[in-house]
Write a protein that holds these residues in place. Structure first.
Motif, short mmCIF file in Angstrom:
data_model
loop_
_atom_site.label_atom_id
_atom_site.label_comp_id
_atom_site.label_asym_id
_atom_site.label_seq_id
_atom_site.Cartn_x
_atom_site.Cartn_y
_atom_site.Cartn_z
N SER A 60 0.83 -1.20 0.00
CA SER A 60 0.00 0.00 0.00
C SER A 60 0.86 1.25 0.00
CB SER A 60 -0.91 0.00 1.23
OG SER A 60 -1.76 -1.13 1.22
N ARG A 61 0.43 2.25 -0.79
CA ARG A 61 1.17 3.51 -0.87
C ARG A 61 0.31 4.60 -1.49
NH1 ARG A 61 3.84 1.56 -5.52
NH2 ARG A 61 4.01 -0.41 -4.40
N TRP A 62 0.75 5.85 -1.33
CA TRP A 62 0.19 6.96 -2.09
C TRP A 62 1.34 7.88 -2.47
CZ3 TRP A 62 0.30 12.23 -1.17
CH2 TRP A 62 0.83 12.64 0.06
N GLY A 63 1.16 8.63 -3.55
CA GLY A 63 2.24 9.49 -3.97
C GLY A 63 1.80 10.61 -4.89
N LEU A 64 2.70 11.56 -5.10
CA LEU A 64 2.52 12.67 -6.02
C LEU A 64 3.70 12.72 -6.97
CD1 LEU A 64 1.46 15.47 -3.51
CD2 LEU A 64 -0.05 14.32 -5.14
N THR A 79 9.00 13.47 -7.28
CA THR A 79 8.15 12.38 -6.81
C THR A 79 8.23 12.30 -5.29
OG1 THR A 79 8.34 11.03 -8.81
CG2 THR A 79 7.78 9.88 -6.78
N LEU A 80 7.09 12.20 -4.65
CA LEU A 80 6.99 11.93 -3.22
C LEU A 80 6.07 10.73 -3.05
CD1 LEU A 80 6.45 15.56 -1.83
CD2 LEU A 80 8.57 14.23 -1.76
N GLU A 81 6.57 9.66 -2.47
CA GLU A 81 5.77 8.44 -2.35
C GLU A 81 5.95 7.85 -0.95
OE1 GLU A 81 5.28 5.43 -5.65
OE2 GLU A 81 6.44 4.23 -4.22
N SER A 82 4.83 7.60 -0.30
CA SER A 82 4.84 7.11 1.08
C SER A 82 4.13 5.77 1.18
CB SER A 82 4.13 8.12 2.00
OG SER A 82 4.06 7.64 3.32
N GLY A 83 4.77 4.83 1.85
CA GLY A 83 4.11 3.57 2.18
C GLY A 83 3.12 3.78 3.31
N ILE A 84 2.03 3.00 3.32
CA ILE A 84 0.96 3.17 4.29
C ILE A 84 0.67 1.84 4.99
CG2 ILE A 84 -1.41 3.96 4.67
CD1 ILE A 84 -1.29 5.15 1.82
N ALA A 97 8.66 8.63 6.69
CA ALA A 97 7.50 9.35 6.16
C ALA A 97 7.33 9.13 4.65
CB ALA A 97 7.63 10.83 6.48
N PHE A 98 8.33 9.44 3.87
CA PHE A 98 8.28 9.17 2.43
C PHE A 98 9.32 8.09 2.15
CE2 PHE A 98 6.30 13.36 2.57
CZ PHE A 98 5.19 13.14 1.78
#
Length: 390
Positions: A60-64, A79-84, A97-98
């Motif tokens: 799971s992740r979200w990013g910009l 790119t900024l991508e963080s695991g959740i 955090a990222f």
């Protein structure tokens, strides 16, 4: 499987600075929520049933992803991508955090891209998605201990990376992670190189990683690149090799597609070098082989299977004992059904058996994908999950 990225105009993202809201600039918001029920045997001498959102097919992740047209064919990118961890709301990657990606740089269709930050290595870009394990996903298809990083356990901190454009199916990349301590600029530094080639139904990828003094303080080094201090040398498979002065990893993989079927295979060689006087300055060597098959039965229904074998060459201790002569056999499967273009449900499972002697001198125990030491030499993992991409 790569995440699908949905591009939206910057002005539609509430809270982003108005200076970015130009027609030449955009931000791509993307992500994936993969949550499921895990069943695992031989955990602390018993069985474990728990919810998990970290060890799915992708994690799971979200990013910009952002870009700005600079003219002359050049773009500024980030790119900024963080695991959740969906089940408790915390960050993944050891609480970083990222922790998946965080970088900024320049790109050009003609010249490639140059970026700096926390980034994936070349194993991720070239051989990882072509390996036999990709037919099943992360767990339970992960290589023993994820020693070769095909399961994408670690990234490069403080890195500068170049990725080439595509040259008629051929591409390559190179990355350098700056290290350095007072009096030794190269300590905790490393590099990664890789290349890939696509021609019709055939895809080939290869990569090589090297790190000097890979064990260091939390947040630096290859094995300790997590803010929480999480260490990839925590399990008996390789825990005695924390004294290694160098780490290297070579991976090659290929996939051949025939209609609705794809056959994949990979080979990796991992070495923990210069182990010091306790191991007579020897080198621990791991060789991993896998093969996988995926087949799309209908547009919505697909299956995958894989087999993995890893062996390790033993090293001699200062007392004259041989340790680390380990062998691992593993099989796994995946059944996946698409409910829509963005949502699917899947069931996966895996079995592993270990033999020989671990790095600590004790009998080898199972360790699927770096999930931790089993309480004996065999283990099973099953996962029933739902995954949604955006």
């Amino acid at each position: 499987m790569k995440t699908k990225k949905k591009e939206i105009i910057v002005g539609s993202l509430v809270g982003l600075a108005s200076s970015l809201a130009h027609s030449q600039s955009s931000v791509m918001l993307y992500g994936e929520i993969d949550n499921g029920l895990h069943y695992q045997t031989n955990v602390g001498g018993g069985k474990a049933i728990y919810m998990d959102s970290l060890d799915g097919i992708d994690g799971s992740r979200w990013g910009l992803i952002g870009k700005e047209d600079l003219g002359g064919g050049f773009k500024a990118i980030f790119t900024l991508e963080s695991g959740i961890n969906v089940n408790n709301g915390q960050f993944a990657q050891g609480g970083t955090a990222f922790g998946r990606q965080a970088f900024v740089g320049l790109s050009s269709d003609a010249y490639g891209s140059l970026t700096a930050g926390r980034q994936y290595d070349m194993v991720w870009y070239f051989p990882e998605f072509l390996a036999g394990s990709a037919a099943v996903g992360d767990l339970p298809g992960g290589h023993p201990g994820d020693l070769d990083n095909v399961g994408n356990s670690v990234r490069f901190n403080n890195s500068v990376r170049y990725m080439s454009p595509d040259f008629h199916g051929f591409s390559f990349g190179a990355e350098y992670s700056l290290g350095g301590i007072p009096g030794d600029f190269t300590s905790t530094s490393g590099y990664s190189i890789g290349a890939g080639y696509t021609h019709g139904p055939l895809q080939i990828g290869a990569a090589f990683d090297y790190f000097k003094h890979p064990t260091s303080t939390p947040g630096s080094g290859w094995f300790t690149a997590y803010a929480s201090g999480f260490n990839l040398l925590a399990n008996s498979l390789n825990s005695a090799y924390q004294v290694a002065q160098a780490y290297q990893d070579a991976v090659v993989a290929a996939t051949y597609t025939i209609g609705n079927a794809a056959i994949s295979a990979s080979y990796s060689n991992v070495q923990y070098a210069n182990l010091g006087l306790s191991f007579r300055n020897g080198t621990a060597v791991f060789n991993n082989y896998d093969i996988g098959l995926s087949y799309r039965i209908t547009p919505a229904f697909s299956v995958g299977v894989m087999y993995d074998y890893m062996n390790a060459r033993g090293v001699t201790t200062a007392q004259g004992n041989i340790v680390g002569n380990q062998h691992y056999n593993q099989a796994a499967f995946l059944v996946d059904y698409l409910l829509s273009k963005r949502t699917d449900v899947y069931f996966s499972g895996g079995w592993q058996r270990a033999s020989g002697t671990s790095s600590t001198g004790a009998p080898a125990v199972a360790d699927i994908g770096g999930s931790g030491d089993s309480s004996n030499n065999h283990q099973m993992i099953y996962r029933l999950a739902i995954r949604h991409k955006f």
